[in-house]
Design an enzyme around this catalytic site. Structure first.
Site, PDB file in Angstrom:
ATOM      1  N   ASP A 142       0.868  -1.191   0.000  1.00 23.83           N
ATOM      2  CA  ASP A 142       0.000   0.000   0.000  1.00 23.83           C
ATOM      3  C   ASP A 142       0.897   1.232   0.000  1.00 23.83           C
ATOM      4  O   ASP A 142       1.344   1.683   1.056  1.00 23.83           O
ATOM      5  CB  ASP A 142      -0.876   0.043   1.263  1.00 23.83           C
ATOM      6  CG  ASP A 142      -1.965  -1.006   1.259  1.00 23.83           C
ATOM      7  OD1 ASP A 142      -2.918  -0.858   0.494  1.00 23.83           O
ATOM      8  OD2 ASP A 142      -1.862  -1.966   2.043  1.00 23.83           O
ATOM      9  N   ARG A 150       4.136   2.550   2.898  1.00 19.55           N
ATOM     10  CA  ARG A 150       4.860   1.448   3.539  1.00 19.55           C
ATOM     11  C   ARG A 150       6.360   1.527   3.300  1.00 19.55           C
ATOM     12  O   ARG A 150       7.140   0.960   4.046  1.00 19.55           O
ATOM     13  CB  ARG A 150       4.357   0.101   3.021  1.00 19.55           C
ATOM     14  CG  ARG A 150       2.853  -0.069   3.007  1.00 19.55           C
ATOM     15  CD  ARG A 150       2.204   0.106   4.350  1.00 19.55           C
ATOM     16  NE  ARG A 150       0.783  -0.208   4.296  1.00 19.55           N
ATOM     17  CZ  ARG A 150      -0.104   0.194   5.196  1.00 19.55           C
ATOM     18  NH1 ARG A 150       0.277   0.916   6.238  1.00 19.55           N
ATOM     19  NH2 ARG A 150      -1.382  -0.131   5.067  1.00 19.55           N
ATOM     20  N   ARG A 214      -7.376  10.282   1.858  1.00 15.58           N
ATOM     21  CA  ARG A 214      -6.923   9.250   0.924  1.00 15.58           C
ATOM     22  C   ARG A 214      -7.676   9.351  -0.402  1.00 15.58           C
ATOM     23  O   ARG A 214      -7.264   8.750  -1.396  1.00 15.58           O
ATOM     24  CB  ARG A 214      -7.114   7.874   1.543  1.00 15.58           C
ATOM     25  CG  ARG A 214      -6.293   7.645   2.798  1.00 15.58           C
ATOM     26  CD  ARG A 214      -6.747   6.382   3.515  1.00 15.58           C
ATOM     27  NE  ARG A 214      -6.513   5.198   2.707  1.00 15.58           N
ATOM     28  CZ  ARG A 214      -7.030   3.994   2.988  1.00 15.58           C
ATOM     29  NH1 ARG A 214      -7.827   3.851   4.044  1.00 15.58           N
ATOM     30  NH2 ARG A 214      -6.768   2.965   2.205  1.00 15.58           N
ATOM     31  N   LYS A 244      -9.334   1.264  -5.652  1.00 14.47           N
ATOM     32  CA  LYS A 244     -10.034   0.756  -4.467  1.00 14.47           C
ATOM     33  C   LYS A 244     -10.920   1.854  -3.889  1.00 14.47           C
ATOM     34  O   LYS A 244     -10.690   3.027  -4.151  1.00 14.47           O
ATOM     35  CB  LYS A 244      -9.027   0.260  -3.430  1.00 14.47           C
ATOM     36  CG  LYS A 244      -8.037   1.328  -2.919  1.00 14.47           C
ATOM     37  CD  LYS A 244      -6.999   0.687  -2.019  1.00 14.47           C
ATOM     38  CE  LYS A 244      -6.071   1.731  -1.419  1.00 14.47           C
ATOM     39  NZ  LYS A 244      -4.986   1.139  -0.634  1.00 14.47           N
ATOM     40  N   HIS A 245     -11.959   1.501  -3.176  1.00 12.23           N
ATOM     41  CA  HIS A 245     -12.438   0.193  -2.724  1.00 12.23           C
ATOM     42  C   HIS A 245     -13.822  -0.013  -3.324  1.00 12.23           C
ATOM     43  O   HIS A 245     -14.768   0.654  -2.918  1.00 12.23           O
ATOM     44  CB  HIS A 245     -12.531   0.135  -1.212  1.00 12.23           C
ATOM     45  CG  HIS A 245     -11.274   0.554  -0.492  1.00 12.23           C
ATOM     46  ND1 HIS A 245     -10.924   1.871  -0.300  1.00 12.23           N
ATOM     47  CD2 HIS A 245     -10.288  -0.183   0.070  1.00 12.23           C
ATOM     48  CE1 HIS A 245      -9.785   1.947   0.381  1.00 12.23           C
ATOM     49  NE2 HIS A 245      -9.368   0.700   0.616  1.00 12.23           N
ATOM     50  N   HIS A 257     -12.147  -1.594   8.969  1.00 14.67           N
ATOM     51  CA  HIS A 257     -11.148  -2.358   9.725  1.00 14.67           C
ATOM     52  C   HIS A 257     -11.763  -2.912  11.007  1.00 14.67           C
ATOM     53  O   HIS A 257     -11.319  -3.944  11.521  1.00 14.67           O
ATOM     54  CB  HIS A 257      -9.953  -1.474  10.085  1.00 14.67           C
ATOM     55  CG  HIS A 257      -9.102  -1.109   8.915  1.00 14.67           C
ATOM     56  ND1 HIS A 257      -9.397  -0.039   8.104  1.00 14.67           N
ATOM     57  CD2 HIS A 257      -7.969  -1.668   8.415  1.00 14.67           C
ATOM     58  CE1 HIS A 257      -8.476   0.053   7.156  1.00 14.67           C
ATOM     59  NE2 HIS A 257      -7.604  -0.922   7.315  1.00 14.67           N
ATOM     60  N   ASP A 330      -9.927  -6.645  -0.319  1.00 13.18           N
ATOM     61  CA  ASP A 330      -9.244  -5.931   0.751  1.00 13.18           C
ATOM     62  C   ASP A 330      -8.821  -6.987   1.769  1.00 13.18           C
ATOM     63  O   ASP A 330      -9.220  -8.157   1.698  1.00 13.18           O
ATOM     64  CB  ASP A 330     -10.172  -4.885   1.371  1.00 13.18           C
ATOM     65  CG  ASP A 330      -9.413  -3.735   2.028  1.00 13.18           C
ATOM     66  OD1 ASP A 330      -8.190  -3.898   2.269  1.00 13.18           O
ATOM     67  OD2 ASP A 330     -10.019  -2.686   2.308  1.00 13.18           O
TER      68      ASP A 330
END
Length: 613
Positions: A142, A150, A214, A244-245, A257, A330
């Site tokens: 990601d 990351r 985002r 995404k998503h 999450h 995901d």
């Protein structure tokens, strides 16, 4: 360069790559295919026909694994792998489960530095090509940039999506495409060939706890144009982009999450608001699309999460939108997809819905065995598995993994974090900072009139690879620009003691105070901090270092200027400092509306709003 534990020569790497490609596309040793000859669909089908069911099912999984090395991780990472996966290393993971992909995380210690990442990627490819099928592995991560990254410094860190949306009013989509091209080139140099970006969600709910900055913005047409630009940028650099998503996570107050969000858009609203960016991504030739763990009753009355919904993934994405590429779930470790069904049912239902890649299940052994059992029991056919496998292998072939699975340190050094890339990141960031309030022409600050600048406020956990918290980065940049700047972090919920300390420091001789804010609520003591600092008579400037909506909670408290920076990463924080100092003119414009805090039906600052000098 391969993993240091094995360290074959460059000649060995190239020979192994050529041999692996030839074997992979013919299904046996000594085949006629050359390494540079991209496998055709027929050759890939012959490869699939040669595979066992266990090998086929393994290729559908993309899994996390701890460690900086494919064969010799630190003992703590070995222990974590044994506890969570039942293997010691990435190489053992590949050998046992035949996984087709591995996802990199900073918290899994996969991304220490560029040379290490390249070595890890090569070690993973060595392990994959040592298996009977000799199929190269697809590594992913990601790397959205902004608040989600990351891979950190010395790689180039770029402005995030909403910042790019703010810059697009003046610069169109070219900066978004250039940012993706740079990001893609650096990821490819590290051996990462699938990126879970761009975010194609349209952020229409200011309270959205998981998307926010985002997203490129709240206007479907603008988001669609920027998504298409980033798809082209990433994929021109050799990296598979992932929109995404799906079918759209931009209008929810819950975080998937932790919960299973519901979106109450009608079918017509979905067509108008959520669908355009995904249609644009498909039209741009995107390689992969990621699902959302959300319920949209208008699209599936059964109220299954979209990840597990055949009406959504097959009926809409495949048949209505005409998408023929890879569909990746995901993370299957998220609670949103685990709420309704058990961990043994989720991967099976995802495949039945139309998914191809099964990302990061909480227990790989449970998920892998469940898919095998579903095929053996007749719930899934092997033909259905082959369909997904062919899409995945086509993607690997398209991204050159059969031709050249390895990377070299020389390419890393001439690609990752280069001066031209870093300069481009600063230039792109300079176009994003948005000035919303500037009472009395306070800004730009002048070293002659505002020599002593006190920087207080929120210091969130630093994103991967940043040099420090935003108050420190602002202070360092303002000092470089000729000011005498002092940092005094006060936290996300300033205590009475911290507020008093900041007020005392302002009164002790500050010529201006800069306050970083983040996610200010009606009861937040960040508001008290701004109010009491303004009461000292020292000019106060607030900078929203994440969502631009903070201005609705801080306006009227006495601050004389307000900036939106969209993130607290170094590149965006430094850009905000240059705007404060007048070294850069503010040209960013709001890509989302800001409504009054006490009257959400009234727009305080509309889309496209922004002041200049």
């Amino acid at each position: 360069m391969p993993d240091r534990t094995s360290a074959p020569s460059r000649r060995t790497l190239l020979t192994a790559s050529a041999a692996a490609a030839a074997v992979a596309v013919t299904g046996g040793a000594g085949g006629p295919a050359a390494a540079a000859d991209r496998p055709t669909a027929d050759r890939l089908r012959r490869l699939i026909a040669s595979m066992t069911l266990e090998e086929k099912v393994g290729q559908l999984f993309v899994m996390r694994v701890y460690g900086h090395s494919a064969t010799a991780p630190d003992q703590a990472d070995i222990d974590a792998n044994l506890k969570e996966i039942g293997v010691r290393t990435a190489a053992e993971l590949i050998a046992k489960y035949h996984v087709g992909g591995i996802i990199y995380f900073a918290w899994a210690h996969n991304t220490r530095d560029p040379h290490q990442i390249a070595d890890l990627s090569n070690g993973i490819q060595q392990a994959a090509l040592a298996q009977r099928t000799r199929i190269p592995l697809l590594t992913s991560t990601d790397q959205e940039h902004g608040i989600v990254a990351r891979v950190g410094r010395p790689a180039t860190l770029l402005p995030g999506a909403m910042a790019l949306g703010a810059g697009a009013f003046r610069r169109g989509t070219r900066d978004a495409r250039e940012a993706a091209r740079i990001a893609g080139a650096e990821l490819a140099a590290l051996g990462i060939r699938q990126n879970y970006a761009p975010d194609a969600d349209v952020n229409v709910d200011p309270a959205n706890p998981v998307i926010g900055v985002r997203s490129f913005g709240s206007e479907p047409s603008s988001v669609a144009a920027l998504v298409a630009a980033q798809v082209r940028g990433y994929q021109s650099a050799g990296v598979a982009a992932t929109a995404k998503h799906f079918p759209g996570h931009g209008d929810t107050k819950d975080d998937s999450h932790h919960k299973l969000p519901y979106i109450d858009h009608t079918r017509e609203e979905w067509q108008a608001l959520d669908a355009p960016p995904f249609r644009a991504a498909v039209a741009a030739g995107i390689d992969s699309i990621m699902t959302a763990h959300i319920v949209v009753p208008a699209l599936d009355p059964a109220e299954d999460p979209a990840t597990l919904s055949r009406p959504i993934l097959t009926g809409i994405l495949r048949e209505e939108l005409g998408y023929q590429g890879v569909v990746v779930t995901d993370s299957l470790s998220m609670e949103g997809v685990r709420t309704k069904y058990g961990d043994d049912r989720v991967p099976v239902l995802a495949l039945k819905a139309g998914c191809d890649q099964l990302l990061n299940p909480p227990k790989l052994d449970v998920a892998w065995k469940a898919v095998l059992a579903a095929v053996r029991d007749g719930e899934l056919t092997e033909t259905r598995i082959d369909e997904s496998l062919l899409r995945i292998l086509r993607l690997k072939a398209k991204r050159g993994l059969f031709d050249q699975p390895y990377v070299t340190r020389r390419v890393v050094d001439r690609t990752v974090g280069t001066r031209p890339h870093l300069a481009a990141a600063d230039r792109i960031a300079d176009a994003t900072t948005t000035l919303l309030v500037n009472e009395g022409g306070l800004l730009p600050l002048s070293p002659r009139r505002h020599q002593r600048v006190l920087v207080v406020g929120v210091d969130p956990a630093s994103p991967t690879g940043t040099t420090g918290p935003p108050t420190a980065v602002l202070t360092a940049e303002l000092t470089r620009l000729g000011f005498t700047a002092t940092a005094l972090p006060t936290g996300p919920a300033p205590t009475r003691a911290k507020i008093d300390e900041a007020v005392a420091a302002a009164r002790a001789g500050a010529d201006a105070v800069v306050v970083t804010t983040r996610n200010v609520s009606a009861t937040s003591t960040q508001r008290t901090l701004v109010d009491e600092l303004a009461a000292t008579g020292v000019p106060v400037i607030t900078i929203a270092i994440q969502n631009p909506y903070d201005v609705a909670r801080t306006t009227g408290l006495g601050a004389r200027a307000h900036l939106a920076a969209y993130s607290w990463t170094d590149v965006e924080t430094r850009a905000a400092a240059r705007v404060l100092a007048g070294r850069t003119r503010p040209t960013g414009r709001l890509p989302v509306p800001v409504h009054r805090a006490d009257d959400p039906g009234t727009v305080l600052f509309p889309v496209g709003y922004g002041l200049g000098y």
